[in-house]
Design a protein around this motif. Structure first.
Motif, short mmCIF file in Angstrom:
data_model
loop_
_atom_site.label_atom_id
_atom_site.label_comp_id
_atom_site.label_asym_id
_atom_site.label_seq_id
_atom_site.Cartn_x
_atom_site.Cartn_y
_atom_site.Cartn_z
N THR A 31 0.79 -1.01 -0.02
CA THR A 31 -0.04 -0.03 0.08
C THR A 31 0.81 1.28 0.05
OG1 THR A 31 -0.02 0.30 2.45
CG2 THR A 31 -1.73 -1.19 1.33
N ALA A 32 0.25 2.31 -0.64
CA ALA A 32 1.11 3.52 -0.50
C ALA A 32 0.03 4.80 -0.39
CB ALA A 32 2.00 3.73 -1.61
N VAL A 33 0.58 5.55 0.53
CA VAL A 33 -0.23 7.00 0.62
C VAL A 33 0.69 8.08 0.41
CG1 VAL A 33 -1.77 8.34 2.16
CG2 VAL A 33 -1.91 5.95 2.43
N GLY A 90 -6.23 -0.76 0.83
CA GLY A 90 -7.20 -1.82 0.80
C GLY A 90 -8.16 -1.54 1.74
N ALA A 91 -8.80 -2.85 2.73
CA ALA A 91 -9.71 -2.87 3.82
C ALA A 91 -8.61 -2.41 5.01
CB ALA A 91 -10.38 -4.01 3.83
N LEU A 92 -9.29 -1.35 5.74
CA LEU A 92 -8.55 -0.70 6.76
C LEU A 92 -9.42 -1.11 8.06
CD1 LEU A 92 -7.43 2.73 5.39
CD2 LEU A 92 -6.10 0.67 5.56
N PRO A 93 -8.68 -1.39 9.19
CA PRO A 93 -9.36 -1.65 10.49
C PRO A 93 -10.20 -0.09 10.81
CG PRO A 93 -6.99 -1.17 10.77
CD PRO A 93 -7.22 -1.34 9.11
N ALA A 94 -11.14 -0.37 11.56
CA ALA A 94 -12.01 0.87 12.26
C ALA A 94 -11.18 1.50 13.32
CB ALA A 94 -13.08 0.27 12.53
N VAL A 95 -10.06 2.36 12.87
CA VAL A 95 -9.37 3.04 13.90
C VAL A 95 -9.73 4.64 13.50
CG1 VAL A 95 -7.14 3.74 14.39
CG2 VAL A 95 -7.50 1.46 13.76
N PRO A 96 -10.21 5.34 14.32
CA PRO A 96 -10.42 6.91 14.21
C PRO A 96 -9.52 7.62 13.33
CG PRO A 96 -11.07 6.20 16.57
CD PRO A 96 -10.34 4.98 15.70
N GLY A 147 -0.13 -10.49 8.50
CA GLY A 147 -0.88 -10.44 7.58
C GLY A 147 -0.61 -8.99 6.60
N ARG A 148 -1.62 -8.34 6.24
CA ARG A 148 -1.64 -7.20 5.56
C ARG A 148 -0.84 -6.07 6.31
NH1 ARG A 148 -5.33 -4.56 4.76
NH2 ARG A 148 -4.72 -3.40 2.75
N LEU A 149 -1.39 -6.02 7.46
CA LEU A 149 -0.91 -5.02 8.37
C LEU A 149 0.54 -5.21 9.17
CD1 LEU A 149 -4.16 -3.86 10.28
CD2 LEU A 149 -3.22 -2.79 8.19
N ALA A 150 1.33 -5.84 8.35
CA ALA A 150 2.61 -6.17 8.88
C ALA A 150 3.54 -5.07 8.49
CB ALA A 150 3.36 -7.43 8.09
N GLU A 151 3.36 -4.20 7.71
CA GLU A 151 3.89 -2.95 7.46
C GLU A 151 3.05 -1.65 7.55
OE1 GLU A 151 6.05 -2.96 3.81
OE2 GLU A 151 6.93 -5.15 4.37
#
Length: 427
Positions: A289-291, A299-305, A386-390
């Motif tokens: 991913t890149a911002v 992609g799909a993101l956790p529900a973090v404010p 998984g996806r959130l390893a980075e």
């Protein structure tokens, strides 16, 4: 005849002093009657007490916040909050936690800053307790810092053992080494100021080096401030989404307050990520991913404010003005540097040369790059497998871009200050 005998020497007249005594010297007040002389604490005792107090004052706020989160929905207990507080305290130092969902290594930088501040105070208190205050002894400052760091490492290892009994697995050796690496520099900052060694180092530092380093620090603070402002504006713009995320937890008022406080603990991380976004390298919120200002691929993101403020796409239109923020910030730091150097030159009735000006301004670039690269490294880490390893920016990319942008901007700003100074003084 004189009435003075060998057994009765003549008394010195008023205004005279006995031979061998200096004419002016510091007067040491005599101890009060019945008051015992103040004793110095042994170094192990002073360092151990200071380190333990620093750990406790950093651990208690984490316990309060996690108690609100866990007790808000009635699923947790006070003892569970105490254990979770220990895990959060270790995480704030950069110690990774092994959970069922994978490794957790994303440190809340607000807690990291609190821990470093408490370690600084521990260095101050330990230096005073062992009698090293004002002694200007580098050896004493290093000894105090090392002792506090070792005691803090022992506390970290003990915390890892206690957390691992009923919580996530934490390596005691990793915890001890990490707490030692954080404790020694933190305590050294306090010891240098208390012993007076810091003032000696400041006076011994060449002027151009000190001014350039200060300009680099100013540029970093301005960049982080701009990043915090941009991140806050983005979250405020998506405030509805953030409120919905908090409400979706259904933990009651106490639990929602705890989630909000946890989000605030990660607010400095968001400021670093936002500064990296403004600089250009951006950051990741998962593998592949890149911002960035030129690309947003998530992609799909956790529900973090905090993630409610992520940009929806590349920067375009008026938003392109954000690209100029780092350069303007660097120019502002260079302008302040130039004004300071011109003022110092005027006080010395000397002329500020271009070599000294450009050299100090160019030094701001590597200083800013080093600091921002370290901040980027501290702000990243895995959030499970998984996806959130980075998650977070790439440190070397942030350091490289910041070095170039701040160096060029600081040189331009300082040159503008020198060129415009005669016009300002002639009016």
């Amino acid at each position: 005849m004189s009435s003075v005998t060998p057994d009765q020497p003549r008394r010195p007249s008023a205004g005279t002093r006995p031979p061998g005594r200096p004419g002016a010297g510091p007067r040491v007040p005599a101890p009060r009657a019945g008051e015992p002389p103040r004793s110095r604490a042994p170094l192990p005792v002073a360092a151990g007490v200071a380190a333990l107090w620093a750990a406790l004052t950093g651990w208690l706020p984490v316990v309060v916040v996690l108690a609100l989160v866990r007790l808000g929905d009635g699923t947790g207990s006070l003892w569970g909050a105490l254990g979770a507080g220990g895990a959060g305290w270790l995480l704030g130092h950069g110690v990774p936690l092994e959970t069922a969902a994978g490794p957790l290594g994303l440190s809340p930088l607000a807690l990291t800053g609190l821990s470093i501040w408490r370690l600084t105070r521990a260095g101050v208190h330990a230096s005073r307790a062992v009698g090293a205050r004002g002694g200007r002894s580098p050896r004493a400052a290093l000894t105090v810092a090392g002792a506090v760091g070792i005691a803090y490492a022992l506390v970290g290892a003990l915390a890892a053992v206690l957390v691992g009994i009923s919580g996530p697995h934490v390596s005691p050796l990793r915890a001890a080494l990490t707490c030692l690496a954080v404790g020694v520099p933190g305590a050294l900052l306090g010891a240098l100021g208390t012993t007076g060694v810091g003032a000696l180092l400041t006076r011994a530092t060449p002027g151009w080096l000190a001014h350039g380093a200060r300009a680099g620090v100013v540029a970093v603070l301005l960049l982080l401030g701009a990043g915090a402002g941009a991140a806050g504006l983005a979250v405020a713009t998506g405030g509805g989404d953030a409120a919905d995320m908090i409400g979706a937890y259904r933990t009651g008022a106490a639990g929602q307050a705890g989630i909000t406080l946890v989000s605030l603990a990660y607010a400095p991380n968001a400021a670093v990520w936002s500064a990296s976004y403004l600089l250009g390298p951006g950051f990741a919120v998962g593998v592949d991913t890149a911002v960035r200002t030129s690309e947003v691929s998530v992609g799909a993101l956790p529900a973090v404010p905090l993630l409610a403020g992520l940009p929806r796409g590349p920067v375009d239109g008026v938003g392109g003005a954000l690209l100029a923020v780092p350069v303007l910030v660097a120019m502002a730091a260079g302008w302040l540097l130039g004004r300071r150097l011109l003022r110092d030159a005027a006080e010395r009735r000397a002329e500020l040369g271009w070599a000294a000006l450009v050299g100090s301004a160019a030094l701001a670039g590597p200083v800013a790059g080093l600091l921002l690269g370290a901040a980027a490294a501290a702000s990243r880490g895995p959030v499970g497998g998984g996806r959130l390893a980075e998650v977070g920016p790439v440190p070397w990319q942030v350091a490289a871009v910041a070095t170039g942008v701040v160096a060029v901007g600081a040189v331009l700003g300082s040159a503008a200050a020198k060129v415009l100074a005669p016009r300002a003084t002639s009016r």
